[in-house]
Design a protein around this motif. Structure first.
Motif, PDB file in Angstrom:
ATOM      1  N   ASP A   1       0.826  -1.210   0.000  1.00  0.00           N
ATOM      2  CA  ASP A   1       0.000   0.000   0.000  1.00  0.00           C
ATOM      3  C   ASP A   1       0.860   1.259   0.000  1.00  0.00           C
ATOM      4  O   ASP A   1       0.553   2.246  -0.683  1.00  0.00           O
ATOM      5  N   GLN A   2       1.954   1.229   0.764  1.00  0.00           N
ATOM      6  CA  GLN A   2       2.847   2.372   0.838  1.00  0.00           C
ATOM      7  C   GLN A   2       3.594   2.570  -0.485  1.00  0.00           C
ATOM      8  O   GLN A   2       3.791   3.696  -0.953  1.00  0.00           O
ATOM      9  N   PHE A   3       3.995   1.468  -1.108  1.00  0.00           N
ATOM     10  CA  PHE A   3       4.660   1.529  -2.411  1.00  0.00           C
ATOM     11  C   PHE A   3       3.697   2.093  -3.460  1.00  0.00           C
ATOM     12  O   PHE A   3       4.084   2.892  -4.320  1.00  0.00           O
ATOM     13  N   ASP A   4       2.441   1.681  -3.388  1.00  0.00           N
ATOM     14  CA  ASP A   4       1.423   2.162  -4.322  1.00  0.00           C
ATOM     15  C   ASP A   4       1.304   3.687  -4.240  1.00  0.00           C
ATOM     16  O   ASP A   4       1.314   4.381  -5.266  1.00  0.00           O
ATOM     17  N   SER A   5       1.216   4.217  -3.032  1.00  0.00           N
ATOM     18  CA  SER A   5       1.109   5.659  -2.847  1.00  0.00           C
ATOM     19  C   SER A   5       2.364   6.377  -3.347  1.00  0.00           C
ATOM     20  O   SER A   5       2.288   7.420  -4.004  1.00  0.00           O
ATOM     21  N   PHE A   6       3.523   5.810  -3.048  1.00  0.00           N
ATOM     22  CA  PHE A   6       4.790   6.416  -3.466  1.00  0.00           C
ATOM     23  C   PHE A   6       4.884   6.496  -4.982  1.00  0.00           C
ATOM     24  O   PHE A   6       5.216   7.553  -5.543  1.00  0.00           O
ATOM     25  N   LEU A   7       4.587   5.403  -5.673  1.00  0.00           N
ATOM     26  CA  LEU A   7       4.701   5.397  -7.128  1.00  0.00           C
ATOM     27  C   LEU A   7       3.658   6.309  -7.778  1.00  0.00           C
ATOM     28  O   LEU A   7       3.928   6.958  -8.798  1.00  0.00           O
ATOM     29  N   ARG A   8       2.472   6.383  -7.187  1.00  0.00           N
ATOM     30  CA  ARG A   8       1.454   7.289  -7.725  1.00  0.00           C
ATOM     31  C   ARG A   8       1.917   8.743  -7.633  1.00  0.00           C
ATOM     32  O   ARG A   8       1.806   9.515  -8.600  1.00  0.00           O
ATOM     33  N   GLN A   9       2.482   9.124  -6.473  1.00  0.00           N
ATOM     34  CA  GLN A   9       2.941  10.504  -6.318  1.00  0.00           C
ATOM     35  C   GLN A   9       4.170  10.796  -7.186  1.00  0.00           C
ATOM     36  O   GLN A   9       4.321  11.904  -7.706  1.00  0.00           O
ATOM     37  N   LEU A  10       5.033   9.799  -7.368  1.00  0.00           N
ATOM     38  CA  LEU A  10       6.180   9.989  -8.250  1.00  0.00           C
ATOM     39  C   LEU A  10       5.708  10.277  -9.672  1.00  0.00           C
ATOM     40  O   LEU A  10       6.216  11.192 -10.342  1.00  0.00           O
TER      41      LEU A  10
ATOM     42  N   ALA B   1       0.669  -9.240  -3.923  1.00  0.00           N
ATOM     43  CA  ALA B   1       0.143  -7.882  -3.748  1.00  0.00           C
ATOM     44  C   ALA B   1       1.156  -6.844  -4.232  1.00  0.00           C
ATOM     45  O   ALA B   1       0.786  -5.857  -4.888  1.00  0.00           O
ATOM     46  N   LEU B   2       2.437  -7.045  -3.919  1.00  0.00           N
ATOM     47  CA  LEU B   2       3.460  -6.111  -4.379  1.00  0.00           C
ATOM     48  C   LEU B   2       3.585  -6.152  -5.896  1.00  0.00           C
ATOM     49  O   LEU B   2       3.681  -5.098  -6.552  1.00  0.00           O
ATOM     50  N   LEU B   3       3.578  -7.331  -6.488  1.00  0.00           N
ATOM     51  CA  LEU B   3       3.675  -7.435  -7.939  1.00  0.00           C
ATOM     52  C   LEU B   3       2.505  -6.736  -8.630  1.00  0.00           C
ATOM     53  O   LEU B   3       2.673  -6.103  -9.684  1.00  0.00           O
TER      54      LEU B   3
END
Length: 417
Positions: A72-81, A112-114
């Motif tokens: 979930d945290q990676f998802d938010s990070f990549l969206r903001q990037l 989930a990460l993939l």
């Protein structure tokens, strides 16, 4: 054209051989603040008039262990990037990239990460397996077991739609030819398009060096070299070309991001400890290299984000040329005379061969088996054999010394990149 590297420095534990910058024992708050710092840094680099996403060709997220970031945290990070990149080019999307790669470790890879990575346009996973033998993994201090590695590879084979790379290591104390071949067989069962084989280096001030000082027996030097060449011959026989010192790929599956490094294109590094090398437009100081501080200065809770000063180093044309020779000769393609002429105004002679001092050196090295007698791709290039690439540093120091003598009598300028 340039590349973006993002350094996520978090690891769940320390591997005994590793000397890269990383942190263990972090809290969720520190991880979140560091990711916010990376996003803020990206906004400083990517703005109209400096760099735009239109120039970006590859993204690589390494570490550390990026897969320790929760999905979930990676998802938010990549969206903001992506939002930050689109501010400089509203039409940008990850599909414009030649490659978008994320490093993962077997024990922290999940479906989930993939899914998150796929949804954000990641096209390649680099999986740090290192070996499939539990006793050798223990020697290396790896958190993953053989079971973790097999589970991760089954997950990639069954679910992942992009490319993936498997990292292996040779020269581990206690490693045998038989278990190396078994590791290669196991990796190849999952049909990766790319396999990296690193020859273990005992780095100073690492736990592995301390273990060896305390009595852990390293492999004899001859066996250490033999193991890497066993891996080399195995992979070449099975359709993987050794296109760089430690990297083997099927045709078209070479790492675009790493090739951009080795071709000395500009790159931006974001995150604690990350390095950037960017052009200045000044032919006497053609590049600036910046290095970010560690996490304690990069994103401390006691100061505003971005309140740090990276280390800055202006590179002279000679320093940039030396870097170019060091990186280009890592690859099978080798060192291009025309590119040297274009970037550094060296005016090297046309036709096959280099200036006499270099030619003499190269002929000696050919006889020793370090340089190819056949030139790769075109007579414009000078390349190392597999034997020469394996002994890269020693061979290249001779070449740099020879070239330094050739150019010492005139002022070297550079139009890099």
């Amino acid at each position: 054209m340039h590349s973006l590297y993002i350094h996520i420095p978090f690891c769940t534990s320390r591997c005994r051989y590793c000397n890269f910058y990383f942190e263990t024992g972090w809290s969720p708050r520190i991880m979140q603040r560091t990711l916010e710092g990376i996003l803020q840094e990206s906004r400083r680099h990517y703005h109209p008039g400096f760099f735009s996403a239109r120039q970006l060709k590859t993204i690589y997220i390494g570490g550390g262990t990026p897969s320790t970031v929760p999905p979930d945290q990676f998802d938010s990070f990549l969206r903001q990037l992506s939002e930050n990149l689109r501010r400089t080019d509203p039409s940008w999307n990850p599909g414009h990239l030649r490659e978008f790669c994320v490093e993962c470790n077997p024990e922290s890879l999940s479906q989930a990460l993939l899914e998150v990575l796929h949804n954000h346009g990641v096209s390649r996973i680099s999986l740090g397996v290192q070996c499939f033998q539990d006793d050798l993994l223990h020697t290396l201090g790896r958190r993953a077991t053989r079971g973790h590695a097999l589970d991760a590879l089954n997950l990639l084979s069954g679910f992942w739609k992009g490319d993936f790379n498997v990292d292996l290591i040779t020269g581990i104390p206690g490693q045998t030819r038989q278990n190396l071949l078994a590791d290669l067989d196991t990796a190849r069962e999952f049909d990766p398009a790319h396999i990296s084989v690193y020859s273990l280096t005992i780095e100073p001030r690492t736990p592995l060096e301390q273990y060896i000082r305390a009595g852990l027996a390293p492999l004899p030097e001859q066996e250490y070299d033999t193991l890497w060449f066993i891996a080399h011959d195995y992979l070449e026989t099975h359709g993987y070309t050794n296109y760089e010192i430690s990297n083997f790929a099927r045709p078209g599956a070479e790492s675009a991001h790493n090739l951009s490094y080795w071709a000395m294109t500009p790159y931006i590094g974001l995150g604690p400890g990350a390095v950037s090398t960017l052009p200045t437009g000044n032919p006497r100081q053609p590049a600036i290299r910046t290095t970010n501080p560690d996490i304690f200065a990069y994103s401390p809770p006691s100061r505003p984000l971005g309140d740090y000063t990276p280390h800055r180093e202006h590179l002279s044309p000679w320093e940039l040329l030396a870097d170019h020779i060091l990186t280009a000769t890592r690859t099978r393609r080798g060192l291009s005379r025309s590119l040297l002429n274009t970037r550094f105004s060296l005016d090297l002679p046309s036709g096959r061969g280099f200036p006499p001092a270099m030619d003499d050196l190269v002929l000696r090295a050919i006889r020793a088996g370090a340089w190819t007698e056949e030139w790769i791709d075109s007579p414009d290039a000078l390349s190392l054999t597999s034997k020469g690439r394996f002994a890269h540093n020693a061979v290249i120091l001779d070449l740099l010394s020879s070239l330094s003598e050739l150019i010492q009598n005139f002022s070297l300028l550079s139009t890099w990149p």
